[in-house]
Design an enzyme around this catalytic site. Structure first.
Site, PDB file in Angstrom:
ATOM      1  N   TYR A 199       0.855  -1.181   0.000  1.00 33.46           N
ATOM      2  CA  TYR A 199       0.000   0.000   0.000  1.00 33.46           C
ATOM      3  C   TYR A 199       0.895   1.235   0.000  1.00 33.46           C
ATOM      4  O   TYR A 199       2.073   1.159   0.355  1.00 33.46           O
ATOM      5  CB  TYR A 199      -0.924   0.024   1.231  1.00 33.46           C
ATOM      6  CG  TYR A 199      -0.181   0.108   2.558  1.00 33.46           C
ATOM      7  CD1 TYR A 199       0.273   1.327   3.066  1.00 33.46           C
ATOM      8  CD2 TYR A 199       0.097  -1.035   3.298  1.00 33.46           C
ATOM      9  CE1 TYR A 199       0.975   1.400   4.265  1.00 33.46           C
ATOM     10  CE2 TYR A 199       0.785  -0.969   4.502  1.00 33.46           C
ATOM     11  CZ  TYR A 199       1.221   0.245   4.979  1.00 33.46           C
ATOM     12  OH  TYR A 199       1.914   0.321   6.163  1.00 33.46           O
ATOM     13  N   TYR A 224       3.662 -10.211  14.085  1.00 34.56           N
ATOM     14  CA  TYR A 224       2.332  -9.751  13.682  1.00 34.56           C
ATOM     15  C   TYR A 224       1.695 -10.842  12.830  1.00 34.56           C
ATOM     16  O   TYR A 224       2.258 -11.238  11.802  1.00 34.56           O
ATOM     17  CB  TYR A 224       2.445  -8.437  12.900  1.00 34.56           C
ATOM     18  CG  TYR A 224       1.119  -7.724  12.666  1.00 34.56           C
ATOM     19  CD1 TYR A 224       0.058  -7.879  13.532  1.00 34.56           C
ATOM     20  CD2 TYR A 224       0.954  -6.859  11.579  1.00 34.56           C
ATOM     21  CE1 TYR A 224      -1.148  -7.219  13.333  1.00 34.56           C
ATOM     22  CE2 TYR A 224      -0.240  -6.181  11.367  1.00 34.56           C
ATOM     23  CZ  TYR A 224      -1.284  -6.371  12.243  1.00 34.56           C
ATOM     24  OH  TYR A 224      -2.481  -5.712  12.047  1.00 34.56           O
ATOM     25  N   HIS A 277      -1.119  -6.536  18.757  1.00 30.67           N
ATOM     26  CA  HIS A 277      -2.587  -6.498  18.785  1.00 30.67           C
ATOM     27  C   HIS A 277      -3.224  -7.848  19.158  1.00 30.67           C
ATOM     28  O   HIS A 277      -4.158  -8.317  18.492  1.00 30.67           O
ATOM     29  CB  HIS A 277      -3.130  -6.001  17.439  1.00 30.67           C
ATOM     30  CG  HIS A 277      -2.292  -4.917  16.806  1.00 30.67           C
ATOM     31  ND1 HIS A 277      -1.596  -3.986  17.555  1.00 30.67           N
ATOM     32  CD2 HIS A 277      -2.005  -4.638  15.502  1.00 30.67           C
ATOM     33  CE1 HIS A 277      -0.943  -3.177  16.728  1.00 30.67           C
ATOM     34  NE2 HIS A 277      -1.162  -3.550  15.494  1.00 30.67           N
ATOM     35  N   ASP A 288      -1.014   3.149  17.463  1.00 30.52           N
ATOM     36  CA  ASP A 288      -0.951   2.696  16.066  1.00 30.52           C
ATOM     37  C   ASP A 288      -1.075   3.857  15.080  1.00 30.52           C
ATOM     38  O   ASP A 288      -1.327   3.647  13.892  1.00 30.52           O
ATOM     39  CB  ASP A 288      -1.992   1.615  15.746  1.00 30.52           C
ATOM     40  CG  ASP A 288      -1.706   0.921  14.421  1.00 30.52           C
ATOM     41  OD1 ASP A 288      -0.521   0.766  14.073  1.00 30.52           O
ATOM     42  OD2 ASP A 288      -2.663   0.581  13.707  1.00 30.52           O
TER      43      ASP A 288
HETATM   44  C1  0GY Z   1      -0.243  -1.995  12.278  1.00 29.17           C
HETATM   45  C2  0GY Z   1      -1.104  -2.672  11.367  1.00 29.17           C
HETATM   46  C3  0GY Z   1      -1.082  -2.752  10.019  1.00 29.17           C
HETATM   47  C4  0GY Z   1      -0.037  -2.355   9.158  1.00 29.17           C
HETATM   48  C5  0GY Z   1       1.271  -2.383   9.435  1.00 29.17           C
HETATM   49  O1  0GY Z   1       3.479  -2.299   8.879  1.00 29.17           O
HETATM   50  C6  0GY Z   1       2.342  -2.178   8.456  1.00 29.17           C
HETATM   51  O2  0GY Z   1       2.064  -1.936   7.281  1.00 29.17           O
HETATM   52  O3  0GY Z   1       1.679  -2.622  10.641  1.00 29.17           O
HETATM   53  C7  0GY Z   1      -2.272  -3.345   9.412  1.00 29.17           C
HETATM   54  O4  0GY Z   1      -2.564  -3.019   8.241  1.00 29.17           O
HETATM   55  O5  0GY Z   1      -2.938  -4.163  10.067  1.00 29.17           O
HETATM   56  O6  0GY Z   1       0.064  -2.537  13.343  1.00 29.17           O
HETATM   57  O7  0GY Z   1       0.188  -0.880  12.064  1.00 29.17           O
END
Ligand code: 0GY
Length: 307
Positions: free
Chosen positions: A50, A158, A182, A258
């Site tokens: 993105y 994550y 999270h 966040d």
């Molecule tokens: C977050 C969550 C997201 C994205 C990223 O590094 C990132 O692109 O962390 C998400 O889209 O769930 O923790 O920032």
């Protein structure tokens, strides 16, 4: 200079957040936030999934002061790939009030790790969320984990809750402190006492090196930010999950805004209200101090921690 066009449908971060009613305890740390570019200065990675709107270190630190945080942990976002320059630049301009979590590849040199350490990096992030990153072989990640362990760094992971069974063996072999982003993204429409969240609780119970961020209700919630019966009820469906983790593992939890909330398309949270949400998941001054001050200080500024 490169012009980057933001991904269509992606909301801008919330300008003018409200003043939280909850007065954060002195020394509170926003332990999960990002900087994006600015793209003209720090180009976004070619392999990104993105393109964000710019979110600079100046804007991040203005938000910190507005909300009443003392410090930040800036987590490398996937849109910058393994080019950590924007994150490191933010650390270097924080006056010691920010630490970082990097993304590195197997090719990273010891000199580069030392440079990042001196700038304030204290961890690496391994991302398994398929919409955000391409697959990295686990042997490469394990090799990175073994190397960064020598600097006393930890690993941030994550992943989506449904993927925990498949990732379990890898996660439980990691040789460092492991911080879950999270709460492992639980599906909060499923019962809190169902098998999926029970597995996450077992992960934390059986492995005392595992910590969890109890952040991102805005990402996990199905009921959303609407105050159905008054303001108390924003993200109401996430509250029991986060509260349980805070109460069961109170010395291994972290919280972060966040900001600037990458990848949100339905609603963009008001960061002031997110701070007020904390009082619903950490319901006593003791729990709030552990979540916001003691735990992040111990992990990211151990030199300041009293014990
Ligand atoms: C977050 C969550 C997201 C994205 C990223 O590094 C990132 O692109 O962390 C998400 O889209 O769930 O923790 O920032």
């Amino acid at each position: 200079m490169t012009d980057f066009i933001k991904t269509p449908g992606w909301l801008d971060w919330y300008a003018g957040p409200s003043q939280p009613r909850f007065k954060l305890p002195a020394g509170s740390v926003d332990a999960h936030c990002h900087v994006f570019g600015p793209g003209a200065e720090f180009a976004y990675a070619p392999e990104r999934k993105y393109t964000p709107c710019d979110a600079s270190k100046h804007q991040l630190y203005a938000l910190r002061d507005h909300l009443g945080f003392d410090k930040n942990v800036v987590v490398q976002a996937t849109c910058h790939g393994a080019d950590n320059k924007a994150m490191i630049d933010a650390l270097l301009h924080s006056g010691g009030k920010a630490r970082g979590v990097a993304t590195v590849r197997r090719s990273v040199t010891d000199e580069e790790i030392q440079y990042m350490h001196d700038a304030g990096v204290r961890g690496v992030r391994f991302n398994f969320v398929k919409r955000l990153v391409d697959f990295t072989p686990k042997d490469e990640l394990m090799e990175i984990a073994a190397r960064i362990a020598h600097w006393g760094w930890h690993v941030v992971i994550y992943f989506e809750a449904v993927d925990l069974p498949e990732l379990w063996d890898f996660f439980t072999k990691l040789p460092t402190t492991v911080v879950v982003d999270h709460m492992g993204r639980p599906d909060v429409s499923k019962p809190i006492d169902g098998p999926e969240f029970a597995l996450f609780e077992r992960f934390m119970t059986e492995h005392e090196n595992v910590w969890s961020k109890v952040s991102c209700p805005e990402r996990l919630s199905v009921t959303g930010p609407k105050a159905l019966n008054g303001e108390q009820n924003a993200y109401q469906d996430v509250i029991p999950f986060a509260r349980r983790i805070v109460e069961r593992f109170s010395n291994r939890v972290l919280w972060g805004t966040d900001w600037p909330h990458p990848n949100l398309k339905d609603h963009m949270p008001d960061d002031g209200l997110l701070v007020d949400y904390i009082t619903h998941i950490a319901t006593t001054p003791e729990l709030q101090k552990m979540l916001l001050v003691d735990n992040p200080t111990r992990l990211y500024w151990p030199e300041l921690a009293k014990n």
